[in-house]
Structure formats: C-alpha cells, structure tokens
Design an enzyme around this catalytic site. Structure first.
Site, PDB file in Angstrom:
ATOM      1  N   SER A   1       1.321   6.607   2.378  1.00 18.53           N
ATOM      2  CA  SER A   1       2.076   7.593   3.163  1.00 18.53           C
ATOM      3  C   SER A   1       3.280   8.134   2.396  1.00 18.53           C
ATOM      4  O   SER A   1       3.889   7.417   1.593  1.00 18.53           O
ATOM      5  CB  SER A   1       2.581   6.959   4.452  1.00 18.53           C
ATOM      6  OG  SER A   1       1.527   6.405   5.166  1.00 18.53           O
TER       7      SER A   1
ATOM      8  N   GLU B   1      -4.424   9.633  17.664  1.00 19.01           N
ATOM      9  CA  GLU B   1      -4.944  11.009  17.747  1.00 19.01           C
ATOM     10  C   GLU B   1      -5.891  11.287  16.574  1.00 19.01           C
ATOM     11  O   GLU B   1      -6.932  11.933  16.737  1.00 19.01           O
ATOM     12  CB  GLU B   1      -3.787  12.028  17.719  1.00 19.01           C
ATOM     13  CG  GLU B   1      -2.891  12.023  18.943  1.00 19.01           C
ATOM     14  CD  GLU B   1      -1.850  10.903  18.916  1.00 19.01           C
ATOM     15  OE1 GLU B   1      -1.799  10.147  17.922  1.00 19.01           O
ATOM     16  OE2 GLU B   1      -1.096  10.768  19.889  1.00 19.01           O
TER      17      GLU B   1
ATOM     18  N   GLN C   1       0.845  -1.196   0.000  1.00 20.98           N
ATOM     19  CA  GLN C   1       0.000   0.000   0.000  1.00 20.98           C
ATOM     20  C   GLN C   1       0.874   1.237   0.000  1.00 20.98           C
ATOM     21  O   GLN C   1       1.614   1.469   0.953  1.00 20.98           O
ATOM     22  CB  GLN C   1      -0.863  -0.050   1.252  1.00 20.98           C
ATOM     23  CG  GLN C   1      -1.833   1.083   1.405  1.00 20.98           C
ATOM     24  CD  GLN C   1      -2.631   0.909   2.688  1.00 20.98           C
ATOM     25  OE1 GLN C   1      -2.857  -0.202   3.136  1.00 20.98           O
ATOM     26  NE2 GLN C   1      -3.031   1.989   3.292  1.00 20.98           N
ATOM     27  N   GLY C   2       0.822   2.016  -1.068  1.00 22.42           N
ATOM     28  CA  GLY C   2       1.652   3.214  -1.198  1.00 22.42           C
ATOM     29  C   GLY C   2       0.826   4.464  -0.971  1.00 22.42           C
ATOM     30  O   GLY C   2       0.495   5.185  -1.922  1.00 22.42           O
TER      31      GLY C   2
ATOM     32  N   SER D   1      -2.877   7.303  13.123  1.00 27.52           N
ATOM     33  CA  SER D   1      -2.508   7.339  14.547  1.00 27.52           C
ATOM     34  C   SER D   1      -3.744   7.476  15.444  1.00 27.52           C
ATOM     35  O   SER D   1      -4.823   7.890  14.998  1.00 27.52           O
ATOM     36  CB  SER D   1      -1.550   8.506  14.781  1.00 27.52           C
ATOM     37  OG  SER D   1      -2.222   9.706  14.511  1.00 27.52           O
TER      38      SER D   1
ATOM     39  N   GLU E   1      -8.375  -1.508   6.697  1.00 29.54           N
ATOM     40  CA  GLU E   1      -7.163  -1.500   7.521  1.00 29.54           C
ATOM     41  C   GLU E   1      -7.499  -1.217   8.989  1.00 29.54           C
ATOM     42  O   GLU E   1      -6.909  -1.778   9.902  1.00 29.54           O
ATOM     43  CB  GLU E   1      -6.236  -0.406   6.986  1.00 29.54           C
ATOM     44  CG  GLU E   1      -4.867  -0.413   7.591  1.00 29.54           C
ATOM     45  CD  GLU E   1      -3.920   0.559   6.879  1.00 29.54           C
ATOM     46  OE1 GLU E   1      -4.367   1.321   6.013  1.00 29.54           O
ATOM     47  OE2 GLU E   1      -2.728   0.534   7.204  1.00 29.54           O
TER      48      GLU E   1
HETATM   49  C1  LIG Z   1       3.764  -0.795  11.279  1.00 27.28           C
HETATM   50  C2  LIG Z   1       3.357   0.266  10.290  1.00 27.28           C
HETATM   51  C3  LIG Z   1       2.958  -0.117   9.024  1.00 27.28           C
HETATM   52  C4  LIG Z   1       2.585   0.861   8.086  1.00 27.28           C
HETATM   53  N1  LIG Z   1       2.225   0.431   6.835  1.00 27.28           N
HETATM   54  C5  LIG Z   1       1.920   1.346   5.904  1.00 27.28           C
HETATM   55  C6  LIG Z   1       1.632   0.933   4.570  1.00 27.28           C
HETATM   56  O1  LIG Z   1       1.647  -0.263   4.246  1.00 27.28           O
HETATM   57  N2  LIG Z   1       1.385   1.884   3.655  1.00 27.28           N
HETATM   58  C7  LIG Z   1       1.351   3.213   3.963  1.00 27.28           C
HETATM   59  O2  LIG Z   1       1.076   4.001   3.078  1.00 27.28           O
HETATM   60  N3  LIG Z   1       1.623   3.646   5.223  1.00 27.28           N
HETATM   61  C8  LIG Z   1       1.915   2.750   6.193  1.00 27.28           C
HETATM   62  N4  LIG Z   1       2.228   3.168   7.460  1.00 27.28           N
HETATM   63  C9  LIG Z   1       2.300   4.605   7.742  1.00 27.28           C
HETATM   64  C10 LIG Z   1       1.178   5.130   8.612  1.00 27.28           C
HETATM   65  O3  LIG Z   1      -0.046   5.109   7.935  1.00 27.28           O
HETATM   66  C11 LIG Z   1       1.578   6.538   9.036  1.00 27.28           C
HETATM   67  O4  LIG Z   1       2.780   6.417   9.796  1.00 27.28           O
HETATM   68  C12 LIG Z   1       0.495   7.210   9.874  1.00 27.28           C
HETATM   69  O5  LIG Z   1      -0.598   7.520   9.069  1.00 27.28           O
HETATM   70  C13 LIG Z   1       0.993   8.453  10.626  1.00 27.28           C
HETATM   71  O6  LIG Z   1       1.558   9.375   9.748  1.00 27.28           O
HETATM   72  P1  LIG Z   1       3.020  10.018   9.979  1.00 27.28           P
HETATM   73  O7  LIG Z   1       3.963   8.875  10.248  1.00 27.28           O
HETATM   74  O8  LIG Z   1       3.308  10.905   8.816  1.00 27.28           O
HETATM   75  O9  LIG Z   1       2.908  10.855  11.324  1.00 27.28           O
HETATM   76  P2  LIG Z   1       2.564  12.409  11.447  1.00 27.28           P
HETATM   77  O10 LIG Z   1       1.391  12.706  10.609  1.00 27.28           O
HETATM   78  O11 LIG Z   1       3.827  13.191  11.227  1.00 27.28           O
HETATM   79  O12 LIG Z   1       2.130  12.497  12.950  1.00 27.28           O
HETATM   80  C14 LIG Z   1       3.054  12.687  14.016  1.00 27.28           C
HETATM   81  C15 LIG Z   1       2.243  12.830  15.318  1.00 27.28           C
HETATM   82  O13 LIG Z   1       1.393  13.984  15.260  1.00 27.28           O
HETATM   83  C16 LIG Z   1       0.045  13.611  15.494  1.00 27.28           C
HETATM   84  N5  LIG Z   1      -0.869  14.395  14.657  1.00 27.28           N
HETATM   85  C17 LIG Z   1      -0.709  14.687  13.353  1.00 27.28           C
HETATM   86  N6  LIG Z   1      -1.781  15.392  12.903  1.00 27.28           N
HETATM   87  C18 LIG Z   1      -2.617  15.527  13.963  1.00 27.28           C
HETATM   88  C19 LIG Z   1      -3.880  16.155  14.144  1.00 27.28           C
HETATM   89  N7  LIG Z   1      -4.497  16.776  13.152  1.00 27.28           N
HETATM   90  N8  LIG Z   1      -4.451  16.078  15.370  1.00 27.28           N
HETATM   91  C20 LIG Z   1      -3.833  15.458  16.408  1.00 27.28           C
HETATM   92  N9  LIG Z   1      -2.635  14.865  16.292  1.00 27.28           N
HETATM   93  C21 LIG Z   1      -2.046  14.895  15.093  1.00 27.28           C
HETATM   94  C22 LIG Z   1      -0.020  12.131  15.112  1.00 27.28           C
HETATM   95  O14 LIG Z   1      -1.079  11.461  15.725  1.00 27.28           O
HETATM   96  C23 LIG Z   1       1.333  11.640  15.578  1.00 27.28           C
HETATM   97  O15 LIG Z   1       1.322  11.347  16.949  1.00 27.28           O
HETATM   98  C24 LIG Z   1       2.597   2.237   8.432  1.00 27.28           C
HETATM   99  C25 LIG Z   1       2.987   2.629   9.712  1.00 27.28           C
HETATM  100  C26 LIG Z   1       3.372   1.659  10.634  1.00 27.28           C
HETATM  101  C27 LIG Z   1       3.786   2.098  12.005  1.00 27.28           C
END
Ligand SMILES: Cc1cc2nc3c(=O)[nH]c(=O)nc-3n(C[C@H](O)[C@H](O)[C@H](O)COP(=O)(O)OP(=O)(O)OC[C@H]3O[C@@H](n4cnc5c(N)ncnc54)[C@H](O)[C@@H]3O)c2cc1C
Length: 396
Positions: free
Chosen positions: A127, A372, A124-125, A370, A242
């Site tokens: 993020s 949040e 899944q692409g 996440s 998911e």
């Molecule tokens: C084990 C694992 C598997 C994954 N697999 C996939 C995959 O197959 N394909 C894919 O595309 N992605 C995948 N991901 C990525 C995942 O979907 C993202 O990491 C997730 O959506 C969070 O985005 P970010 O890492 O950019 O964090 P950020 O968006 O940078 O968030 C950082 C922090 O800020 C908080 N935050 C951000 N915005 C808000 C808001 N508006 N209100 C309150 N808090 C906020 C977040 O909750 C978090 O605590 C995976 C992640 C993990 C850990």
C-alpha cells in the site's frame, strides 16, 4: 475424526499445555515493545521446533505437509488453550512463505524460507498513500542500474515493518500499457541504506503498522520474484494468502473463544435472557459459517482447485462474524466494560477487552483489501457480472 487425527490432537494438546507461557496475557498487557518482541521470538522458536507454526507449508519443510483435518486440529487446540498469536511472524509465515513457495527460484526459496524458520521477520510493502484499494496505481519507482534496482517512494500501513528483516515490495518499473503491466516484485532487506521506518500509532494504543520511506535504496536484481514488470501476478499469490489462508486459523480462534461471550452473558446476569440467547445463537452461527467458508477455501486450495475470487469470499465473511462477535461483547459488557483498558500485545482479536476488540474488528474490513473491493472481485470474477466502470468516483 480419524484415529490418527485424534492422536495428533492429544500430542498438540499435551505440548501446548506444557509450553504455552503461563499468565502471558497479564505479562503482555500494556507491556513494553522489547517485552513483546522477546516474548514473540521465544514463542515462535518453540512453535517452529515443535512443527506447529508451519502446518500449511509444503511437506519438504519441517512441520509442513499437513492435511486440512490436521491443520484444523492444530488451530483448534491453539484456540482451546488460548496461546499467544504469532502476530510478529504473521506476514513471514503466511503471506511471504506462500508467495515464495509459488514464485521463488529453488535458491531463493531455500534461503528465504530457511531464514523465516530461523526467525526472520517479514513485512509487506504494497500500500501507498494513494494506492491501497487501487493497488496497481502504486508510484514507488525502481530504476535498474546494472545488478541493482534503485528504489524511491513511500509505503504505508505495513504491518510490523518496524521490526522486520525483509519486505515484500511492489515497485513500478514500467509505465507503458495497463498499470498492472509495469509492476515488479522485489524482496528488500530492511537493513539496506536509504530506508526509514516510522511506526503509526493506532486508536487502540497499539503500533501494529508503520510507514516506510525509500530514498535511493539499492536492491539486488537477484532479489526479484518472477520477471520484471510481471509483479502483479506474483502479488496475487500474496493477496490470496492474506485473504484466505490466514483466516482458516483466525476463524478457528474465534470459534475457540465463543466462551467469552457466554461468560460475559453470565457476568451480566443475562444468561437466561431469551433475547441474549438468540443473539448468542446468531453469533455462534456466523462464527461456524466463517469456519466453514474458510475450510472450504483451504480444501479447494489443497486440491489445486482454487478459483480467482475464492479467497475474497473468506475475506468478506470473517470480518462480519468478528464484528458481530465483538459487538455483542460490547453490549454485554455494558457501560463499565467500555472503560479503556490496556491493549494485550499478541492477544488476537477476541481478548475479552471488548472496546479494543471491537475497534480492531473494523481493521479486518480494510486490511488485505476492503469489503467493497472484495464484493467487486466476487461480482466480476466469480459471478461474472459487468465490470466496474473505469475512473470510478464517489459523487458529491
Ligand atoms: C490492520 C491493517 C493492516 C494492514 N497491513 C498492511 C500491510 O502489511 N501491507 C500493506 O501493504 N498494506 C497493509 N494494509 C493496508 C490495506 O491493504 C489498505 O488499507 C486497503 O487495501 C485499503 O486501501 P486504502 O487504505 O488506500 O483505502 P482507499 O482505497 O482509499 O479506500 C477508501 C474507501 O473507498 C472504498 N473504495 C475504494 N475503491 C473502491 C471501488 N473501486 N469500489 C468500491 N469502493 C471503493 C474502499 O472500500 C474504502 O471503503 C493494512 C491495513 C490494515 C487496516
């Protein structure tokens, strides 16, 4: 429990007892990637042939069309015998399949779903380095040139991308109006020229996910799901799967593995300690609640009564229960139990290797959106509270 469900239970149990690879945990602990992939492929083929890999698929597909009670029986028996988790096929079987069922044309569905049953691995692409929680801010750009889209950009955290044959890809095709309005959903063949995949090493020693770099990658327009610039709606199907569906299986797994905690309490000589008994009871309650919340979600989904935000409730609950489960495991294991032990590939989240399980439990508060962000969705979409202000920033 009806007679038919009990018969199914006996069938599944008998089949699993005859087919789960003996000593697979020992073989898959600290093993090579080749050994992991070969073992997963083998187990996937067997589970598909038996009809137990796809109980949540529609009835026209082999193994599909199972009721909630039947699906639960299959997951319970998988947990009971502690069969390997099909981590390599997780995206294929759940996120990809459920998106295809809702959005693919009959021709696309026939080809792609059959490909999955034949063993194709999907990733899944979604993020990107600056678009995870704020997914609609994604920048990977697709320009239409005749019958193809030419794609440039970068994806990150893509589970199992290093092994994948196909990718569910979100790209930007427009910049007018709200950012959700310019997104398109494509199926990308991972063998297309211009794709570079770089695995990411994790704190647990695993490489569950990877970065994907896209450099003038040509994707046929025929691979699009839904209309151009309408990909946001398609992506909601992937996210609902998911955040909800997959956790029905994983919650049952956690319930099936509660014995690891009682076992750890006995090994620590604390089985009769009232404080530990109370904590065990609390964790068992949280795990049961996680199963109930996931069941309730699936019931609604099967009845066609799923509401926006329902999947977020499941997604918010499961990691809390998993964290409580693994924290208590860490506590019972004591100092010696925290010594680094190798990771078991395909071993699920409750392996009894407490430090690894504990670290992994945090991944579930982030993957698929996440905690949040799930709270925001529930407050705004389910409870109808005021919306989060635009351009949200952390102070300080
Ligand atoms: C084990 C694992 C598997 C994954 N697999 C996939 C995959 O197959 N394909 C894919 O595309 N992605 C995948 N991901 C990525 C995942 O979907 C993202 O990491 C997730 O959506 C969070 O985005 P970010 O890492 O950019 O964090 P950020 O968006 O940078 O968030 C950082 C922090 O800020 C908080 N935050 C951000 N915005 C808000 C808001 N508006 N209100 C309150 N808090 C906020 C977040 O909750 C978090 O605590 C995976 C992640 C993990 C850990």
């Amino acid at each position: 429990m009806s007679e038919a469900t009990e018969t199914l239970r006996q069938e599944v149990r008998g089949w699993l007892e005859a087919n789960v690879p003996p000593n697979w945990r020992e073989a898959m602990t600290g093993c090579s990637q080749d050994a992991f992939v070969a073992a997963q492929r083998d187990w996937f083929g067997k589970m598909v042939a038996a009809g137990y890999a796809t109980p949540h698929w529609p009835a026209q597909w082999p193994g599909g069309g199972r009721s909630l009670a039947e699906q639960k029986v299959i997951y319970e028996e998988i947990a009971r015998i502690d069969a390997p988790r099909l981590i390599l096929y997780f995206v294929s079987l759940y996120h990809a399949a459920m998106t295809l069922v809702e959005w693919a044309s009959p021709e696309q569905a026939k080809a792609y779903l059959q490909g999955i049953l034949d063993g194709e691995i999907w990733c899944q692409g979604f993020s990107e380095p600056n678009a995870g929680s704020d997914l609609a801010a994604l920048k990977t750009r697709a320009e239409r040139k005749g019958d193809v889209y030419v794609v440039n950009g970068q994806k990150i955290w893509s589970t199992m991308a290093q092994y994948a044959d196909k990718c569910l890809l979100l790209v930007r095709t427009g910049s007018d109006g709200p950012k959700q309005a310019g997104i398109t959903f494509l199926v990308m063949d991972m063998n297309t020229p211009g794709i570079t995949v770089r695995p990411i090493e994790q704190i647990t020693d695993d490489e569950e996910f990877a970065e994907i770099f896209l450099d003038d990658v040509e994707i046929p327009v025929a691979n699009r799901l839904g209309e151009e610039n309408q990909g946001w709606a398609v992506a909601q199907s992937t996210l609902a799967s998911e955040r909800g569906l997959t956790l029905v299986e994983l919650s049952q797994r956690m319930r099936g593995m509660l014995w690891r905690l009682t076992d750890a309490a006995a090994k620590a000589g604390r089985a009769d300690d009232p404080i530990i008994q109370r904590e065990l009871g609390e964790v068992a309650n949280m795990v049961s609640a996680s199963c109930a919340v996931a069941d309730n979600y699936l019931k609604r989904r099967i009845a066609g009564e799923e509401r926006i935000g329902d999947a977020s409730i499941v997604k918010l609950y499961y990691p809390r229960a998993l964290r409580a489960y693994t924290s208590l495991g860490m506590k019972l294991a004591g100092a010696t139990g925290q010594i680094h032990a190798p990771f078991t590939a395909g071993g699920s989240q409750e392996t009894g290797n407490w430090p690894v399980d504990f670290m992994n439990s945090y991944a579930w508060s982030i993957a698929g959106g996440s905690d949040e962000v799930q709270r925001n969705i529930i407050s705004e979409r389910v409870l109808e509270m005021p919306r989060e202000p635009k351009n949200w920033k952390v102070e300080g």
